[in-house]
Design a protein around this motif. Structure first.
Motif, PDB file in Angstrom:
ATOM      1  N   GLU A  99      77.712 -46.927  19.663  1.00 11.33           N
ATOM      2  CA  GLU A  99      78.320 -48.202  19.298  1.00 11.33           C
ATOM      3  C   GLU A  99      78.995 -48.900  20.474  1.00 11.33           C
ATOM      4  O   GLU A  99      79.726 -48.275  21.246  1.00 11.33           O
ATOM      5  CB  GLU A  99      79.356 -47.953  18.194  1.00 11.33           C
ATOM      6  CG  GLU A  99      79.914 -49.205  17.606  1.00 11.33           C
ATOM      7  CD  GLU A  99      80.867 -48.930  16.453  1.00 11.33           C
ATOM      8  OE1 GLU A  99      81.187 -49.888  15.752  1.00 11.33           O
ATOM      9  OE2 GLU A  99      81.298 -47.780  16.277  1.00 11.33           O
TER      10      GLU A  99
ATOM     11  N   LEU B 154      81.917 -51.178  21.273  1.00  9.84           N
ATOM     12  CA  LEU B 154      83.158 -51.524  20.583  1.00  9.84           C
ATOM     13  C   LEU B 154      83.810 -52.799  21.107  1.00  9.84           C
ATOM     14  O   LEU B 154      84.544 -53.468  20.384  1.00  9.84           O
ATOM     15  CB  LEU B 154      84.163 -50.372  20.709  1.00  9.84           C
ATOM     16  CG  LEU B 154      83.735 -49.040  20.108  1.00  9.84           C
ATOM     17  CD1 LEU B 154      84.771 -47.972  20.402  1.00  9.84           C
ATOM     18  CD2 LEU B 154      83.519 -49.189  18.611  1.00  9.84           C
TER      19      LEU B 154
ATOM     20  N   THR C 280      85.970 -57.808  20.462  1.00 13.48           N
ATOM     21  CA  THR C 280      86.188 -56.416  20.067  1.00 13.48           C
ATOM     22  C   THR C 280      85.818 -56.278  18.600  1.00 13.48           C
ATOM     23  O   THR C 280      86.172 -57.146  17.782  1.00 13.48           O
ATOM     24  CB  THR C 280      87.667 -56.005  20.257  1.00 13.48           C
ATOM     25  OG1 THR C 280      88.028 -56.214  21.620  1.00 13.48           O
ATOM     26  CG2 THR C 280      87.891 -54.542  19.902  1.00 13.48           C
TER      27      THR C 280
ATOM     28  N   ALA D 258      87.834 -51.626  15.728  1.00 12.90           N
ATOM     29  CA  ALA D 258      88.286 -51.002  16.977  1.00 12.90           C
ATOM     30  C   ALA D 258      89.467 -51.745  17.609  1.00 12.90           C
ATOM     31  O   ALA D 258      89.940 -51.356  18.673  1.00 12.90           O
ATOM     32  CB  ALA D 258      87.124 -50.931  17.968  1.00 12.90           C
TER      33      ALA D 258
END
Length: 144
Positions: free
Chosen positions: A59, A61, A81, A85
């Motif tokens: 992933e 983030l 973002t 997260a």
């Protein structure tokens, strides 16, 4: 533990690039409702543009890009973002990493509510507020 990466688009692996674009679309189009200008504006293709991203497992983030096309002034933009997260300092780590590659003046078109957040990295307001994509922004610069 998240890891920070950066590269021009042509050296970014396809999976990371896909995840960067997906994250930017989630944040800017779906969360913030920016549909008045294209997210994929062609600037990522510029040979001097650098993409930065934080990856944890598969992933992405957090992400941002640095444009190096205005003489000695670099421009940080597309800071995003993932919602789940946020609050972990990932965007701050990316800003620091990006600033580490920019020895000169760095500009940013900051969303106005983030002016104080960017100030902690040495950015200062350089003009009046303005609307960009229907969102209140402020021009800022960081001079070494």
């Amino acid at each position: 533990m998240p890891s920070i990466h950066h590269a021009p688009l042509r050296k970014t692996d396809p999976e990371s690039l896909y995840r960067i674009v997906a994250l930017r679309t989630d944040v800017f189009v779906f969360e913030q409702g920016i549909t008045s200008e294209p997210e994929l504006d062609g600037r990522d293709l510029d040979p001097t543009t650098e993409l930065f991203w934080t990856r944890e497992g598969d992933e992405v983030l957090a992400t941002l890009r640095v444009l190096h096309d205005d003489g000695d002034i670099a421009h940080i933009g597309r800071v995003a973002t993932a919602r789940h997260a946020r609050g972990r300092g990932l965007a701050a780590e990316l800003i620091e990493a990006a600033l580490g590659t920019c020895p000169g003046v760095v500009g940013i078109s900051a969303q106005a509510y983030l002016e104080h957040w960017y100030a902690r990295f040495g950015f200062v307001r350089t003009g009046a507020n303005y609307l960009e994509a229907g969102i209140d922004h402020v021009p800022m610069r960081r001079t070494p």
